[in-house]
Design an enzyme around this catalytic site. Sequence first.
Site, PDB file in Angstrom:
ATOM      1  N   GLU A 159      28.454  44.763  27.749  1.00  0.00           N
ATOM      2  CA  GLU A 159      28.882  44.371  26.406  1.00  0.00           C
ATOM      3  C   GLU A 159      27.743  44.529  25.407  1.00  0.00           C
ATOM      4  O   GLU A 159      27.977  44.779  24.219  1.00  0.00           O
ATOM      5  CB  GLU A 159      29.390  42.927  26.411  1.00  0.00           C
ATOM      6  CG  GLU A 159      30.209  42.570  25.179  1.00  0.00           C
ATOM      7  CD  GLU A 159      30.918  41.243  25.313  1.00  0.00           C
ATOM      8  OE1 GLU A 159      32.153  41.248  25.480  1.00  0.00           O
ATOM      9  OE2 GLU A 159      30.246  40.197  25.256  1.00  0.00           O
ATOM     10  N   HIS A 216      29.333  47.550  54.767  1.00  0.00           N
ATOM     11  CA  HIS A 216      30.604  47.830  55.429  1.00  0.00           C
ATOM     12  C   HIS A 216      31.662  48.187  54.385  1.00  0.00           C
ATOM     13  O   HIS A 216      32.859  48.132  54.675  1.00  0.00           O
ATOM     14  CB  HIS A 216      31.037  46.620  56.250  1.00  0.00           C
ATOM     15  CG  HIS A 216      30.049  46.247  57.308  1.00  0.00           C
ATOM     16  ND1 HIS A 216      30.082  46.781  58.580  1.00  0.00           N
ATOM     17  CD2 HIS A 216      28.962  45.428  57.278  1.00  0.00           C
ATOM     18  CE1 HIS A 216      29.078  46.293  59.290  1.00  0.00           C
ATOM     19  NE2 HIS A 216      28.381  45.467  58.519  1.00  0.00           N
ATOM     20  N   LYS A 237      41.201  42.886  20.761  1.00  0.00           N
ATOM     21  CA  LYS A 237      41.921  41.680  20.347  1.00  0.00           C
ATOM     22  C   LYS A 237      42.950  42.001  19.270  1.00  0.00           C
ATOM     23  O   LYS A 237      44.070  41.492  19.281  1.00  0.00           O
ATOM     24  CB  LYS A 237      40.936  40.629  19.832  1.00  0.00           C
ATOM     25  CG  LYS A 237      40.039  40.021  20.902  1.00  0.00           C
ATOM     26  CD  LYS A 237      39.065  39.026  20.289  1.00  0.00           C
ATOM     27  CE  LYS A 237      38.146  38.432  21.330  1.00  0.00           C
ATOM     28  NZ  LYS A 237      37.158  37.499  20.734  1.00  0.00           N
TER      29      LYS A 237
END
EC number: 5.3.1.9
Length: 530
Positions: A322, A351, A455
């Site tokens: 950000e 793994h 937004k």
Amino acid sequence: MDKLHLWERYKSHLNVNPAIGLMLDISRMDFPDGFFNDIEQRMQKAFNDMAELEGGAIANQDERRMVGHYWLREPNLAPTGGLAAEIAFTLRGIKEFAAGVHDGTVTAPTGKRFMRMLVVGIGGSALGPQFVADALGSAADRLRPYFFDNTDPDGMDRVLAEIGASLRETMTIVISKSGGTKETRNGMLEAKRAYHAMGLEFAEHAVAVTGKDSELDKTAVREGWLARFPMWDWVGGRTSVTSAVGLLPAALQGIDIAALLEGARLCDEITRGRETRANPAALLALMWHHATAGRGAKDMVILPYKDRLLLFSRYLQQLIMESIGKERDLDGNIVNQGIAVYGNKGSTDQHAYVQQLREGVNNFFVTFIEVLQDREGKSMEVEAGVTSGDYLNGFFQGTRQALYENGRESLTITVDRLDARTIGALIALYERAVGYYASLVNINAYHQPGVEAGKKAAGVVLNLQGEVLSYLHRAQGMEFTAEEMAAAIGAEKEVETVFKILLHASANPGHGIAREAGETVFDWRFRSVR
């Protein structure tokens, strides 16, 4: 390079910081011999930029505000005595409130002590507190933490189901600087409904961390919440963990916030130094610049060999991406900067995706985090002379070696032990490294226009949803495909969004929308059933 040459390189490039129990090894980064000399002038400018930032310069030009998270652990650095006093007053208030909760002075309405806390926040208002809670939590936690960190109804139901009847002795902390963050507002309303369903008054359980006179602040005053703590406009969400955002939940959990702040303060002191090779934050920033060619050419993989650091990569993901992920530089040029950050924990990752790291596309560099102390006390032996922690150490060293043998670069951060002081130091180390890197590539690390764009786009979708559902409920007895619906409301260009709205609404009974299958999904017809 043979192992003896690597040992000499390791000795030459190991940065040691006894004051915070932290070492940084950059020897497995293949920077050229003249790298530090070539970039020193730019690094000195980064030091100057940071000094101006700490001195109170307007660093976020978009919002005309200062950026002062460093003052939180050294209030005397604040540019005015008033700010320093506010920081000290707030910290004192956090400690006193937490002490009151712990000793039973502040109780739940049942008269019993609060035993749990529900933290409602998103982004920096959740990731920092979650990381600290997970890294430093124990069976002896004074309040057990839970989180609403999304606007996912099912996710909130799961948390509430886990809390169960203990909601009666659960404190809810609502965190939002603006007080208008929709995800946090939604979480607060969901929590309030849960309390009311049990015949409880939400205000008697609620605490606000928010900006002065925000809508949330006004709500807390009007309803008589237990307490309110400030979020200042000069502290960004992703750098707020040493403010009330992170300190209040940590203090209530029983974490030593004085040690957390001390670790951050000491790290700030070290990383404020202008001698590049002695400054671990500067070295981090420079290694990022080397690895990514200063333009995000490679990803950053975070591999902590400690379960308690599992959430560190998620925390760093926001802090770095950000801050660094920007379309334009400070001169207005389109640069599309950024560094992708991901990770999990070792040796689990061996793994999972380490196979690709060693043999796949070489588009990354690794940051290993090594914790020397395995656990408090002595470990059992799983083999003669070997503990589980020895295996973990072996897997770390083996992976580091295997990657380097195949031309994969890595950094290693080593800490003596994992405690509040160390966590504070790690937080401060990366906060400052981000600031230095931003200066090196000439971007603003302290705004987030892309988040605001998302937004706004969400608001457009919700407004369109209102039109779609309103039209359907007025058109009783009529059915529409998505294309017909879009045409009916004059939103032909938004037909895909209309289709997605109808799919979602018809899957959730509260909206009162049914669907009838057609030959293809695009022939499905939707109608009101209210």
